[in-house]
Every structure is written in C-alpha cells, then in structure tokens.
Scaffold this motif. Structure first.
Motif, PDB file in Angstrom:
ATOM      1  N   VAL A 152     -33.610  13.909 -22.792  1.00  0.00           N
ATOM      2  CA  VAL A 152     -34.341  12.772 -22.242  1.00  0.00           C
ATOM      3  C   VAL A 152     -34.550  11.744 -23.352  1.00  0.00           C
ATOM      4  O   VAL A 152     -34.437  12.057 -24.542  1.00  0.00           O
ATOM      5  CB  VAL A 152     -35.696  13.211 -21.659  1.00  0.00           C
ATOM      6  N   GLU A 153     -34.879  10.496 -22.959  1.00  0.00           N
ATOM      7  CA  GLU A 153     -35.010   9.430 -23.942  1.00  0.00           C
ATOM      8  C   GLU A 153     -36.122   9.708 -24.958  1.00  0.00           C
ATOM      9  O   GLU A 153     -35.967   9.466 -26.150  1.00  0.00           O
ATOM     10  CB  GLU A 153     -35.274   8.084 -23.245  1.00  0.00           C
TER      11      GLU A 153
ATOM     12  N   GLY B 277     -26.948  18.630 -24.340  1.00  0.00           N
ATOM     13  CA  GLY B 277     -28.379  18.885 -24.387  1.00  0.00           C
ATOM     14  C   GLY B 277     -28.854  19.592 -25.637  1.00  0.00           C
ATOM     15  O   GLY B 277     -30.000  20.035 -25.707  1.00  0.00           O
ATOM     16  N   GLN B 278     -28.009  19.722 -26.656  1.00  0.00           N
ATOM     17  CA  GLN B 278     -28.367  20.357 -27.917  1.00  0.00           C
ATOM     18  C   GLN B 278     -28.194  19.373 -29.066  1.00  0.00           C
ATOM     19  O   GLN B 278     -27.390  18.445 -28.978  1.00  0.00           O
ATOM     20  CB  GLN B 278     -27.478  21.577 -28.189  1.00  0.00           C
ATOM     21  N   VAL B 279     -28.946  19.588 -30.145  1.00  0.00           N
ATOM     22  CA  VAL B 279     -28.814  18.758 -31.344  1.00  0.00           C
ATOM     23  C   VAL B 279     -27.898  19.483 -32.325  1.00  0.00           C
ATOM     24  O   VAL B 279     -28.170  20.628 -32.718  1.00  0.00           O
ATOM     25  CB  VAL B 279     -30.190  18.487 -31.996  1.00  0.00           C
ATOM     26  N   ILE B 280     -26.839  18.826 -32.721  1.00  0.00           N
ATOM     27  CA  ILE B 280     -25.878  19.399 -33.681  1.00  0.00           C
ATOM     28  C   ILE B 280     -26.048  18.674 -35.011  1.00  0.00           C
ATOM     29  O   ILE B 280     -25.915  17.441 -35.082  1.00  0.00           O
ATOM     30  CB  ILE B 280     -24.424  19.242 -33.192  1.00  0.00           C
ATOM     31  N   ILE B 281     -26.335  19.425 -36.080  1.00  0.00           N
ATOM     32  CA  ILE B 281     -26.504  18.852 -37.417  1.00  0.00           C
ATOM     33  C   ILE B 281     -25.189  18.962 -38.187  1.00  0.00           C
ATOM     34  O   ILE B 281     -24.605  20.040 -38.275  1.00  0.00           O
ATOM     35  CB  ILE B 281     -27.622  19.570 -38.205  1.00  0.00           C
ATOM     36  N   HIS B 282     -24.734  17.841 -38.706  1.00  0.00           N
ATOM     37  CA  HIS B 282     -23.523  17.825 -39.535  1.00  0.00           C
ATOM     38  C   HIS B 282     -23.941  17.611 -40.988  1.00  0.00           C
ATOM     39  O   HIS B 282     -24.632  16.631 -41.310  1.00  0.00           O
ATOM     40  CB  HIS B 282     -22.582  16.708 -39.100  1.00  0.00           C
TER      41      HIS B 282
ATOM     42  N   ASN C 128     -37.057  18.923 -21.724  1.00  0.00           N
ATOM     43  CA  ASN C 128     -36.546  17.794 -22.506  1.00  0.00           C
ATOM     44  C   ASN C 128     -35.052  17.556 -22.332  1.00  0.00           C
ATOM     45  O   ASN C 128     -34.469  16.726 -23.035  1.00  0.00           O
ATOM     46  CB  ASN C 128     -36.884  17.957 -23.998  1.00  0.00           C
ATOM     47  N   GLN C 129     -34.432  18.270 -21.389  1.00  0.00           N
ATOM     48  CA  GLN C 129     -33.027  18.014 -21.091  1.00  0.00           C
ATOM     49  C   GLN C 129     -32.914  17.242 -19.775  1.00  0.00           C
ATOM     50  O   GLN C 129     -33.805  17.294 -18.931  1.00  0.00           O
ATOM     51  CB  GLN C 129     -32.244  19.321 -20.975  1.00  0.00           C
TER      52      GLN C 129
ATOM     53  N   THR D 143     -41.409  10.043 -33.163  1.00  0.00           N
ATOM     54  CA  THR D 143     -40.736  10.658 -32.017  1.00  0.00           C
ATOM     55  C   THR D 143     -39.725  11.685 -32.536  1.00  0.00           C
ATOM     56  O   THR D 143     -39.445  11.740 -33.753  1.00  0.00           O
ATOM     57  CB  THR D 143     -39.997   9.608 -31.186  1.00  0.00           C
ATOM     58  N   LEU D 144     -39.171  12.468 -31.642  1.00  0.00           N
ATOM     59  CA  LEU D 144     -38.177  13.458 -32.061  1.00  0.00           C
ATOM     60  C   LEU D 144     -37.005  12.792 -32.763  1.00  0.00           C
ATOM     61  O   LEU D 144     -36.569  13.252 -33.833  1.00  0.00           O
ATOM     62  CB  LEU D 144     -37.670  14.242 -30.847  1.00  0.00           C
ATOM     63  N   HIS D 145     -36.486  11.719 -32.193  1.00  0.00           N
ATOM     64  CA  HIS D 145     -35.327  11.056 -32.800  1.00  0.00           C
ATOM     65  C   HIS D 145     -35.676  10.466 -34.162  1.00  0.00           C
ATOM     66  O   HIS D 145     -34.843  10.495 -35.091  1.00  0.00           O
ATOM     67  CB  HIS D 145     -34.796   9.976 -31.855  1.00  0.00           C
TER      68      HIS D 145
END
Length: 374
Positions: free
Chosen positions: A285-286, A363-368, A268-269, A342-344
């Motif tokens: 990826v989209e 390529g990573q998801v960062i949660i704020h 998925n990257q 979807t993931l998003h």
C-alpha cells in the motif's frame, strides 16, 4: 476448464474468460486454452467460430449478461441450427456465404449486442446494479436483499447481520442479504468501501466487485472498484485475504472452498487487478502502517546496530517481508532515529547509510547490497 467441455458456440461467445482470451490474450491464458484444445480437439471448430464472432463484434465489456438477451441468443441459434439442417438436406443447393449458420449467428449477436447496449445505456443511469459473479451462478439464493447507495458527500456506515461493518464511500453501492443464513456471507460492491469483517471461519465472507472476488474469514480491508475504471484494488489492513478473478475457470471451486486460494494478501499489501488484461499485480500500500500493538511497537532508535537487525525490526513492526543477504549486511552498523518517518522514508535512510537500495516485488521488500566498505 472442464466446464467448457459441453459448451456450444454461443456459450463461448457469452463467457467472460473466453472473451478476455480472444480479445486480450496473455501467455498464461493462451497456454491454458491451447492445452485445453489439445485435450479436446473435437471443440476446435466451435472455439474458432466463437473467437471469430467475438473478434468481429469486439465485445470488450463482460457486463452484458442480461437473461433476456441470452434467451434471444438461444432462440436465434435454434433457428440457425434448423436452417443449417435444412441446407444439409438439400446438398445440391448452393448456399450463400451469409447463409452459413455461424455467420448468421454473428450477425444476430451483433444486432442483439447493439440492442442490449442501447437498453443498458439508458437503464444504467436510472438504476445501476453492482456486478455479481458470472451469471450469479455462485451466489447463494436469499429471500431478501438490502441495497444501499451513498448519495451523500460523507462516508456511510453500515452494520450487517453478522456483526461486520461496511464504510461506504460517496457514490458507492452495496447489496447484501438481510440475514446471512447460507454457507457463505456474500456482498456485491460498486465503488469504494472499507470492510471490517466479523470472524467466522465456518462462513467465508466474499465481496464481488467489478470482476474481482475478495474472500476473507475475518479481517479488515479496502476495495476500490469504480464502474468506469479498468482497475480494481484491494488493500489489506489486518488479517489475510485471497483474491481471484470472476472469470477464473475454477471460480466455483475457489468460492466454495473454505481454504484460501488465488493471490493471498497480508497486512500492508494490496493487489491491482487490470480488468482488460485479466492481470494482477501484488505490491505494498502507499502508506504502510505498523501492525503490532502499541506495547510491542519498537522505538526505532538504533545505535551501531547491524543493518540486518534493523531490517528485521522494521519487518516485524509492519508485518511485511524484507529479504536481504545477511552475510553482506551483518557487519554494516547503523545509527539512526527513525520514529517519525514513513516506512519508505525509513528504508531510504537505511539504504543510503549502508550503501544499498531496495525494490518492492510481489508485496515484499528486496534489499540489494554489495556490503559495506570498512
């Protein structure tokens, strides 16, 4: 960078990595070349001459590496060198500016480049070839190659001798050995293709595409490398791949090493390689897909579940990293049914519910998050 220690002026002019630095320098490449020049001060004059020639000719495209043109360059430089030595033997003689050897070389190269582009423009319409690594110096020799061009409007399915498969998109072109009998399995691509590579850790599989090298041991991925595009993308579906530029000064070592070097991608990257800037951007990826087996796929139904646990569940399912502050999110409960999103969309819903936001970095998801208000 050691391979540049014995370079001549013309070697620098025809070197992709050198031209990219001369035309589109980045802080990284500038620092790299500065350090090398500091360690090799005797090469400064050659570097300056070659850089002046490249800038004067504006050699933006690295594809002109035809052997016959290089041969003409060498002969021209030989004549220039002889002329320069003759001038030195006659110190009392006034030398016109245009008679200075490297200025003559610049003019000669200008003519050769224009001639080369004229020939290239005619030939490319009739029989384009996928681009290989610099001067084909790292591609192993094989007795016979197979070349396939997809002239249809449908995807062309190809089977390779090692059991790997290629799904070649319309207008795509690939070239590969009839049999992989060397240390590496190497393919040249122009256009778009999906690769399903048979596992063979002892014989790495490499794809050369428009300035980018993709190296795998056994996995599936997609490459988009159209000749008229300044970007090349690699998207990973399963397994792991590494990518690096063909202009990399350590290309030979990275190709021959059985370990992964360069930028490593996991499911998925994807990587976006800007050819003109020699820059890579790693992202997702989209439309990321679930990578675990159907039996391991969670239902994504959460009832008063801590947000930290929700993010961990999604991360495992999609094979990605989701980074967050556990102390802030462990007391943020979530109730939601996220099976069909979807993931998003999942991330948007979760972040809205727990008063957070997210971004994708490398390529990573960062949660704020600032935590939840009770």
């Amino acid at each position: 960078m050691d391979r540049y220690n014995d370079f001549s002026v013309e070697d620098f002019v025809w070197d992709d990595f050198f031209r990219q630095w001369a035309l589109s320098p980045t802080p990284e490449t500038h620092a790299l070349w500065d350090d090398w020049i500091d360690a090799n001060p005797e090469m400064l004059e050659k570097v300056e001459q070659a850089k002046a020639i490249v800038l004067s000719l504006r050699l933006h495209e690295p594809e002109i590496d035809d052997a016959e043109i290089n041969q003409v360059v060498k002969k021209t430089v030989g004549r220039i060198t002889e002329a320069g030595e003759e001038n030195i033997r006659q110190p009392g003689r006034r030398i016109p500016v245009f008679s200075i050897p490297w200025m003559q070389f610049a003019a000669s190269v200008a003519f050769i480049v224009l001639l080369g582009w004229a020939v290239y423009a005619v030939m490319i319409k009739g029989d384009e070839k996928p681009q290989s690594a610099q001067g084909d110096t790292v591609i192993e020799h094989h007795e016979s190659f197979i070349e396939k061009v997809n002239t249809t409007s449908e995807t062309l399915q190809l089977a390779l001798s090692d059991g790997s498969r290629i799904s070649l998109a319309p207008k795509g072109r690939v070239r590969y050995p009839e049999r992989f009998d060397g240390q590496r399995r190497e393919v040249l691509l122009e256009g778009e293709a999906f690769f399903d590579v048979a596992k063979d850790p002892e014989h790495p599989f490499l794809v050369y595409a428009n300035g980018l090298v993709t190296k795998v041991l056994g996995t599936s991925f997609r490459i988009k490398a159209y000749g008229d595009s300044r970007e090349v993308t690699v998207e990973v579906k399963t397994g792991k791949v590494s990518v690096f530029a063909q202009s990399d000064p350590h290309l030979k070592e990275k190709v021959e090493d059985r370990q992964f070097q360069g930028v490593v991608l996991t499911p998925n990257q994807k990587i976006i390689y800007a050819r003109n800037k020699v820059k890579m951007v790693k992202t997702l990826v989209e439309r990321p897909e679930i990578v675990v087996s159907k039996a391991e796929t969670p239902q994504f139904e959460f009832e008063d579940t801590p947000a930290s646990e929700v993010f961990d569940t999604i991360a495992r399912a999609y094979g990605i990293d989701i980074l967050y502050d556990e102390a802030l999110l462990k007391d943020c409960p979530l109730t939601a049914h996220l099976d069909n999103q979807t993931l998003h969309e999942k991330l948007d819903i979760i972040c809205k519910a727990v008063e957070s936001s997210y971004e994708i970095v490398d390529g990573q998801v960062i949660i704020h998050s600032k935590g939840c208000r009770n």
